[in-house]
Structures are given as structure tokens and as C-alpha cells.
Write a protein that holds these residues in place. Structure first.
Motif, PDB file in Angstrom:
ATOM      1  N   VAL A 189       0.864  -1.179   0.000  1.00  0.00           N
ATOM      2  CA  VAL A 189       0.000   0.000   0.000  1.00  0.00           C
ATOM      3  C   VAL A 189       0.898   1.226   0.000  1.00  0.00           C
ATOM      4  O   VAL A 189       1.536   1.543   0.999  1.00  0.00           O
ATOM      5  CB  VAL A 189      -0.931  -0.010   1.222  1.00  0.00           C
ATOM      6  N   LEU A 190       0.954   1.891  -1.148  1.00  0.00           N
ATOM      7  CA  LEU A 190       1.870   3.005  -1.352  1.00  0.00           C
ATOM      8  C   LEU A 190       1.209   4.050  -2.231  1.00  0.00           C
ATOM      9  O   LEU A 190       0.409   3.717  -3.117  1.00  0.00           O
ATOM     10  CB  LEU A 190       3.150   2.537  -2.050  1.00  0.00           C
ATOM     11  N   LYS A 191       1.598   5.290  -2.039  1.00  0.00           N
ATOM     12  CA  LYS A 191       1.106   6.331  -2.941  1.00  0.00           C
ATOM     13  C   LYS A 191       1.603   6.095  -4.356  1.00  0.00           C
ATOM     14  O   LYS A 191       0.912   6.448  -5.331  1.00  0.00           O
ATOM     15  CB  LYS A 191       1.541   7.712  -2.442  1.00  0.00           C
ATOM     16  N   ASP A 192       2.783   5.478  -4.503  1.00  0.00           N
ATOM     17  CA  ASP A 192       3.303   5.182  -5.840  1.00  0.00           C
ATOM     18  C   ASP A 192       2.430   4.154  -6.550  1.00  0.00           C
ATOM     19  O   ASP A 192       2.150   4.280  -7.739  1.00  0.00           O
ATOM     20  CB  ASP A 192       4.738   4.669  -5.731  1.00  0.00           C
ATOM     21  N   SER A 193       1.992   3.135  -5.823  1.00  0.00           N
ATOM     22  CA  SER A 193       1.123   2.114  -6.407  1.00  0.00           C
ATOM     23  C   SER A 193      -0.248   2.690  -6.738  1.00  0.00           C
ATOM     24  O   SER A 193      -0.822   2.400  -7.796  1.00  0.00           O
ATOM     25  CB  SER A 193       0.969   0.933  -5.440  1.00  0.00           C
ATOM     26  N   LEU A 194      -0.786   3.508  -5.836  1.00  0.00           N
ATOM     27  CA  LEU A 194      -2.093   4.109  -6.080  1.00  0.00           C
ATOM     28  C   LEU A 194      -2.024   5.074  -7.256  1.00  0.00           C
ATOM     29  O   LEU A 194      -2.933   5.113  -8.100  1.00  0.00           O
ATOM     30  CB  LEU A 194      -2.575   4.832  -4.823  1.00  0.00           C
ATOM     31  N   MET A 195      -0.941   5.851  -7.338  1.00  0.00           N
ATOM     32  CA  MET A 195      -0.785   6.775  -8.457  1.00  0.00           C
ATOM     33  C   MET A 195      -0.684   6.023  -9.772  1.00  0.00           C
ATOM     34  O   MET A 195      -1.317   6.390 -10.772  1.00  0.00           O
ATOM     35  CB  MET A 195       0.457   7.645  -8.259  1.00  0.00           C
ATOM     36  N   ALA A 196       0.103   4.942  -9.795  1.00  0.00           N
ATOM     37  CA  ALA A 196       0.232   4.156 -11.019  1.00  0.00           C
ATOM     38  C   ALA A 196      -1.112   3.571 -11.428  1.00  0.00           C
ATOM     39  O   ALA A 196      -1.466   3.559 -12.616  1.00  0.00           O
ATOM     40  CB  ALA A 196       1.266   3.040 -10.821  1.00  0.00           C
ATOM     41  N   GLY A 197      -1.883   3.093 -10.455  1.00  0.00           N
ATOM     42  CA  GLY A 197      -3.206   2.560 -10.764  1.00  0.00           C
ATOM     43  C   GLY A 197      -4.121   3.615 -11.352  1.00  0.00           C
ATOM     44  O   GLY A 197      -4.812   3.377 -12.356  1.00  0.00           O
ATOM     45  N   ALA A 198      -4.141   4.814 -10.749  1.00  0.00           N
ATOM     46  CA  ALA A 198      -4.993   5.892 -11.256  1.00  0.00           C
ATOM     47  C   ALA A 198      -4.573   6.306 -12.661  1.00  0.00           C
ATOM     48  O   ALA A 198      -5.419   6.566 -13.526  1.00  0.00           O
ATOM     49  CB  ALA A 198      -4.934   7.082 -10.308  1.00  0.00           C
TER      50      ALA A 198
END
Length: 435
Positions: A98-107
Motif C-alpha cells: 500500500v503506497l502512494k506510488d502504487s495508487l498513483m500508477a493505478g490511477a
């Protein structure tokens, strides 16, 4: 869907780095600051009402990621080719955290997929959803503007960007919208200012002091600051100046912040003047950091590219290690020792695909520009060397190459566009063999 199920099964309920532990604590309390993106913490706080812990956020980022890949793959003529970059072991392992990098890549992936389906038709619902996702991505990292802008411009109707003047207007308006997304989100969530941007100032002042041999800091109550800084400075990361390390540097975050405040002086004006006064020292500092950040001329394994388990946390959230997770983790570690894990190679590939896909309709060019701008931005906007920062660069560059092949770009242009990546990979391999 098979890949999504396997990836979620391997990492359920999600690995929590130290960043995620701090973010979850703020999501539970509802008291946000802006050291990490408050927008993500606000979303997480609402997900806690459904299910406490990292699992809902893991589902959100994985859902966006795999939905985006599915939308892009179905849109292509050879969908299997588009799926390949998403199956990079490093990407699968990082998506399990759970990371902002993973969430950003998903978005970003979901936005790219929606934008590809919007096409030339007047599908404003899809366009609006893609734009909303890109604006959300811009609230997760201060430098996400560089990644999101090419995709935002591409999702707008073709008539809006038909001429150079119209294209420039779209880029300017899009840049402004993306640039204000994070400050507006921080204000809307009531996040308190933490001074996080000061980390870049401190790191660069430390680099100028180290390589210029002069005290570039504001006047501090520290004897022999050049010698003290020499013991503290690490070209790979700024952490020694922070408070969370075992032996914090006497030239620390709080001291410098309070010094600027006492002098009623803008740290950012002081920073720019220091760069202007010592450009060569600043350039050497930045190049040495970029070398570590992008894994270029290294003679040793820099650091573990992914974490296999959550950081200690008061809620006891951990993943259950299983054979599938061990396999993904092993593959991620091993492949990151090759050019597949060197951001410099992916940035070079992205630049090559800008050339190869120039003038070719579709998403190859926006993805290549997104990867090149975002990855290249770390030349001047980075304070650490975690490989996760380059997740989007790797994915977007790989997808740009896949779409260039799928869209029928001439073979000679693909070969020429691939040469920069091949060249830096060979140089990096040679450096590792020699050292």
C-alpha cells in the motif's frame, strides 16, 4: 483477471511500509498533515468504515491498476503484448504494498485506459472520468504533474489541440489544473503544513556544501558545519538530516526550519541563490544522486528493491508469507539486478519511443512522454533512491513500446528508438562487471 487474483492472493491484505503505517495512523485519527498525501489518507479513512486495515486500499489500487491494463489491452490489436509490462515482477511486488506510488500508477493506468476508449468520439463521460483520475493522481505526488500532463492533453478532443497554439493552450490549462490539485486537496482535507518541501532544500544545501567545500546552509549554531555535513551527507538520500534515523545529523530538519523561521527568510529563495552561487557543486551533487537513484554506474547491489513484509505497526497488520509471494519477491529481486530494474534504461526507452511514435495516433506517444518527463524529473526533484518512485516510469515506458509495436510503427524507427536503452544497459552492465 487471473493475474489480478494471483497478485492479490500473494500479498493479501497488503504490505505496509513505514510511510503507510504513518498514513494509516492519520487515517484512523482524522488528523492529517501534508508530509504524505492527505488525499490518500482521506480516502483511506472512508475505506476504514468498510473494513479496517490495508486490505481496502490494496483492493483500490489493484482494481485501478488491472482495470487500466484490461482497458488498454482490449483496445489494442494484440492485447497480450500490452499486458506484458504489467507483469514485470517488480511491478507485481510493488503493487502488493500500500503506497502512494502504487495508487498513483493505478490511477494513471485507469485514466490511460479510459482515454484510449474515449477516442475521437464524443464520449465525455469517459473523458471526464479519465481527467478526474489524473487530477486525483496529481494529489498523490508533488511531481505527478509531469506524468499526468501528457495523458491529460491526449484525452482532450483532437480539435482542441489541432494547432500548435491550441495544443499549447491545452498544455498550459492542464498544467495549471494539475498543479493546483494537491494544494486544493490539502486545504480541503484540513491538512496541517509539515514543511515537507524543506527536505529537498536541505538535501541540496548539503550537496552543495559537500562538493563545493563551503558552508551553504544558513547560519547555524553548529561548529565546523562543512566537516559535520561531510559526516552526514549521503548522495543517495537525505534521511541523515531527518529525525527518524538512528544517529540524526546535528544539521537537522528542525534546526534548519527554525533558523529560517527566526530569520524570516524564505528557504526556497535561499536555496535558489545557493544553486546560482555554486552551480558546479550543485550539478555534481545532483548527478551523483541521479546515478544512485537511476541505478546507472553502480558496482554493487544498491538496496533491496521491494519489501517482503510490513513494517512494525501498533495494529499488528502483516501479510501471511506464502509460496506465491515468495516467488514474486524472488523474481522482483533477481530481475531488478538486471536492466529491467534500472530506471535509467526505462527513461532511455521512453525517450526513444518519443522518437519512434512521433506523429503516430494512439497512446504510445503520451505514455512515452509521461514516462520520460516523470523519470527525468527525478534529476532535480529527488531526495531518496527508493526504486518504487520509478514504478510509473517503468510501466509507462514499457506500455509505450508495446503500443508502438502494436500500432505498426516502422521497424527501423523501433530499432532506432530502442538504441538508447540498449546503450545505457550495456554501459551499466560493463560498470558492474568492472567494479
Amino acid at each position: 483477471m487471473a493475474a489480478a487474483v494471483l497478485q492479490l492472493a500473494a500479498y493479501w491484505p497488503g504490505i505496509m511500509y513505514w510511510d503507510a503505517v504513518r498514513q494509516y495512523g492519520q487515517a484512523v485519527s482524522g488528523a492529517f498533515d501534508d508530509w504524505h498525501p492527505p488525499a490518500m489518507e482521506w480516502v483511506w479513512r472512508h475505506l476504514i468504515a468498510v473494513q479496517p486495515g490495508p486490505a481496502p486500499m490494496l483492493l483500490l489500487q489493484a482494481g485501478l491498476y488491472w482495470s487500466g491494463i484490461a482497458l488498454l489491452a482490449v483496445r489494442a490489436r494484440r492485447g497480450w503484448l500490452i499486458v506484458l509490462p504489467a507483469l514485470l515482477p517488480f511491478a507485481l511486488a510493488t503493487l502488493g504494498s500500500v503506497l502512494k506510488d502504487s495508487l498513483m500508477a493505478g490511477a494513471m493506468l485507469a485514466a490511460a485506459g479510459l482515454g484510449a476508449w474515449a477516442g475521437r468520439e464524443g464520449r465525455w463521460g469517459l473523458r471526464a472520468a479519465a481527467i478526474a483520475l489524473l487530477l486525483f493522481a496529481a494529489t498523490l505526488r508533488f511531481n505527478a504533474l509531469l506524468a499526468a500532463l501528457p495523458l491529460l492533453v491526449a484525452v482532450l478532443p483532437a480539435d482542441w489541440r489541432r494547432t500548435r497554439a491550441r495544443l499549447a493552450t491545452c498544455a498550459l490549462a492542464g498544467g495549471v489544473a494539475l498543479g493546483v490539485a494537491m494544494p486544493l486537496a490539502n486545504h480541503a482535507t484540513g491538512a496541517k503544513p509539515s514543511g515537507v518541501a524543506l527536505s529537498l532544500v536541505i538535501f541540496d544545501l548539503g550537496g552543495i556544501t559537500e562538493h563545493g567545500g563551503v558552508d551553504a546552509f544558513p547560519p547555524l549554531p553548529v561548529a565546523e558545519p562543512v566537516a559535520v555535513n561531510h559526516r552526514c551527507y549521503d548522495p543517495a538520500r537525505w534521511d541523515s538530516y531527518a529525525w527518524w534515523v538512528a544517529e540524526p545529523c546535528p544539521i537537522g530538519f528542525a534546526l534548519i526550519r527554525d533558523t529560517f523561521a527566526a530569520r524570516h527568510q524564505s528557504p526556497y529563495v535561499f536555496w535558489l541563490r545557493a544553486i546560482a552561487a555554486h552551480p558546479l557543486a550543485y550539478a555534481e551533487h545532483r548527478l551523483r544522486h541521479a546515478n544512485a537513484n537511476m541505478r546507472f554506474l553502480l558496482g554493487h547491489e544498491f538496496e533491496r528493491p521491494v519489501q517482503p513484509q510490513s513494517a512494525p505497526n501498533p495494529w499488528g497488520y502483516r501479510i501471511a508469507r506464502n509460496p506465491l509471494q515468495r516467488a514474486f519477491d524472488w523474481l522482483a529481486v533477481q530481475t531488478c539486478r538486471t536492466p529491467l530494474g534500472w530506471p535509467i534504461c526505462w527513461i532511455a526507452l521512453a525517450l526513444g519511443m518519443v522518437y519512434a511514435a512521433w506523429g503516430v495516433p494512439g497512446v504510445a506517444m503520451p505514455l512515452a512522454l509521461s514516462a520520460a518527463l516523470y523519470g527525468g524529473g527525478y534529476l532535480v526533484l529527488s531526495v531518496a533512491s527508493d526504486l518504487r518512485y520509478h514504478l510509473w516510469t517503468m510501466l509507462a515506458a514499457g506500455l509505450a513500446f508495446a503500443f508502438a509495436v502494436d500500432s505498426g510503427v516502422a521497424r527501423h524507427r523501433l530499432v532506432i528508438g530502442s538504441l538508447p536503452a540498449i546503450g545505457v544497459a550495456l554501459i551499466g552492465i560493463a560498470a558492474r562487471l568492472l567494479w
